[in-house]
Design a protein around this motif. Structure first.
Motif, short mmCIF file in Angstrom:
data_model
loop_
_atom_site.label_atom_id
_atom_site.label_comp_id
_atom_site.label_asym_id
_atom_site.label_seq_id
_atom_site.Cartn_x
_atom_site.Cartn_y
_atom_site.Cartn_z
N TRP A 164 0.50 -1.00 0.00
CA TRP A 164 -0.13 0.12 0.14
C TRP A 164 0.86 1.15 0.23
O TRP A 164 1.73 1.15 0.68
N TYR A 165 0.63 2.40 -0.96
CA TYR A 165 1.44 3.53 -1.09
C TYR A 165 0.00 4.73 -0.85
O TYR A 165 -0.70 3.89 -0.98
N ARG A 166 1.05 5.80 -0.42
CA ARG A 166 -0.18 7.01 -0.26
C ARG A 166 0.21 8.46 -0.95
O ARG A 166 1.99 8.00 -0.98
N GLN A 167 -0.49 9.22 -1.02
CA GLN A 167 0.53 10.41 -1.44
C GLN A 167 -0.49 11.23 -0.84
O GLN A 167 -1.37 11.81 -0.99
N ARG B 296 5.22 10.07 -3.55
CA ARG B 296 3.59 8.93 -3.65
C ARG B 296 4.97 8.00 -2.54
O ARG B 296 6.35 7.57 -2.66
N GLU B 297 4.60 6.99 -0.73
CA GLU B 297 5.33 6.77 -0.23
C GLU B 297 4.01 5.41 -0.17
O GLU B 297 3.48 5.59 0.02
N LEU B 298 5.61 4.47 -0.10
CA LEU B 298 5.27 3.37 0.27
C LEU B 298 4.83 3.16 2.43
O LEU B 298 5.96 3.26 2.54
N ILE B 299 4.04 2.61 2.20
CA ILE B 299 3.88 2.72 3.64
C ILE B 299 3.66 0.90 4.43
O ILE B 299 3.47 1.24 5.82
N ALA B 300 3.08 0.43 3.86
CA ALA B 300 2.68 -1.05 4.16
C ALA B 300 3.35 -2.15 2.40
O ALA B 300 2.99 -1.70 2.02
N TRP B 301 3.96 -2.95 3.39
CA TRP B 301 3.56 -4.19 2.31
C TRP B 301 3.48 -6.02 3.02
O TRP B 301 3.75 -6.13 4.07
N TYR C 56 -3.44 4.22 -2.50
CA TYR C 56 -2.93 2.96 -3.92
C TYR C 56 -2.47 1.69 -3.57
O TYR C 56 -1.75 1.55 -2.68
N CYS C 57 -2.57 0.57 -4.59
CA CYS C 57 -1.97 -0.26 -3.81
C CYS C 57 -1.22 -0.84 -5.23
O CYS C 57 -1.66 -0.33 -5.93
N ASN C 58 -0.23 -1.75 -4.74
CA ASN C 58 0.60 -1.95 -6.21
C ASN C 58 1.81 -2.94 -6.15
O ASN C 58 2.19 -3.39 -4.60
N SER C 59 2.29 -3.68 -6.68
CA SER C 59 3.66 -4.21 -5.98
C SER C 59 4.48 -3.79 -5.90
O SER C 59 4.31 -2.88 -5.76
N VAL C 60 5.14 -4.99 -4.40
CA VAL C 60 6.96 -4.02 -4.21
C VAL C 60 8.31 -4.59 -4.56
O VAL C 60 8.54 -6.11 -4.65
N PRO C 61 8.75 -3.78 -5.49
CA PRO C 61 8.67 -2.61 -6.14
C PRO C 61 7.82 -2.29 -6.89
O PRO C 61 7.04 -3.80 -7.98
N PHE C 62 6.76 -1.45 -7.43
CA PHE C 62 6.03 -0.58 -8.21
C PHE C 62 6.38 -0.86 -9.56
O PHE C 62 7.23 -0.89 -10.08
N ARG C 63 5.59 -1.15 -10.34
CA ARG C 63 4.85 -1.29 -11.43
C ARG C 63 4.06 -0.75 -12.37
O ARG C 63 2.71 -0.53 -11.60
N PRO C 64 4.95 0.43 -13.06
CA PRO C 64 3.86 1.59 -12.89
C PRO C 64 2.84 1.14 -13.90
O PRO C 64 1.66 1.99 -13.65
N ALA C 65 2.65 -0.03 -15.33
CA ALA C 65 0.92 -0.10 -15.62
C ALA C 65 0.27 -0.93 -14.36
O ALA C 65 -1.22 -0.40 -14.60
N TYR C 66 0.73 -0.87 -13.02
CA TYR C 66 -0.49 -1.57 -11.87
C TYR C 66 -0.83 -0.31 -11.51
O TYR C 66 -1.58 -0.33 -10.60
#
Length: 114
Positions: free
Chosen positions: A35-38, A44-49, A93-103
């Protein structure tokens, strides 16, 4: 894979919200989901994975208050947010870690205010 976050809203300080992130495809093969937040004016920062096996980790700003979980069978990642503070106001937002722009999806807005 498309990731759609939902569950945001307006909540008072000290309140709780549960966010969901539904994937259009399988996330079973994605080991790290996050989970990321901005916040306004911030990056945008990653806060939990969480790993596919359920191992979790949190940023210092949310540790002890937020809980990330995932249901691979439902292709969904969750974020339980408790003891919310005004500084938690952001688009999540959610995304993979590291994030994938298309997601990146649209995110869900969380506003913490009295």
């Amino acid at each position: 894979v498309q990731l759609q976050a939902s569950g945001g809203g307006l909540v008072q300080p000290g309140g709780s919200l549960r966010l969901s992130c539904a994937a259009s495809g399988s996330i079973f093969s994605i080991n790290f989901m996050g989970w990321y937040r901005q916040a306004p004016g911030n990056e945008r920062e990653l806060i939990a994975w969480i790993t596919s096996g359920g191992i979790t980790n949190y940023g210092d700003s949310v540790k002890g208050r937020f809980t990330i979980s995932r249901d691979n069978a439902k292709n969904t990642v969750y974020l339980q947010m408790n003891s919310l503070k005004p500084e938690d106001t952001a688009v999540y937002y959610c995304n993979s870690v590291p994030f994938r722009p298309a997601y990146w999806g649209q995110g869900t807005l969380v506003t913490v205010s009295s």
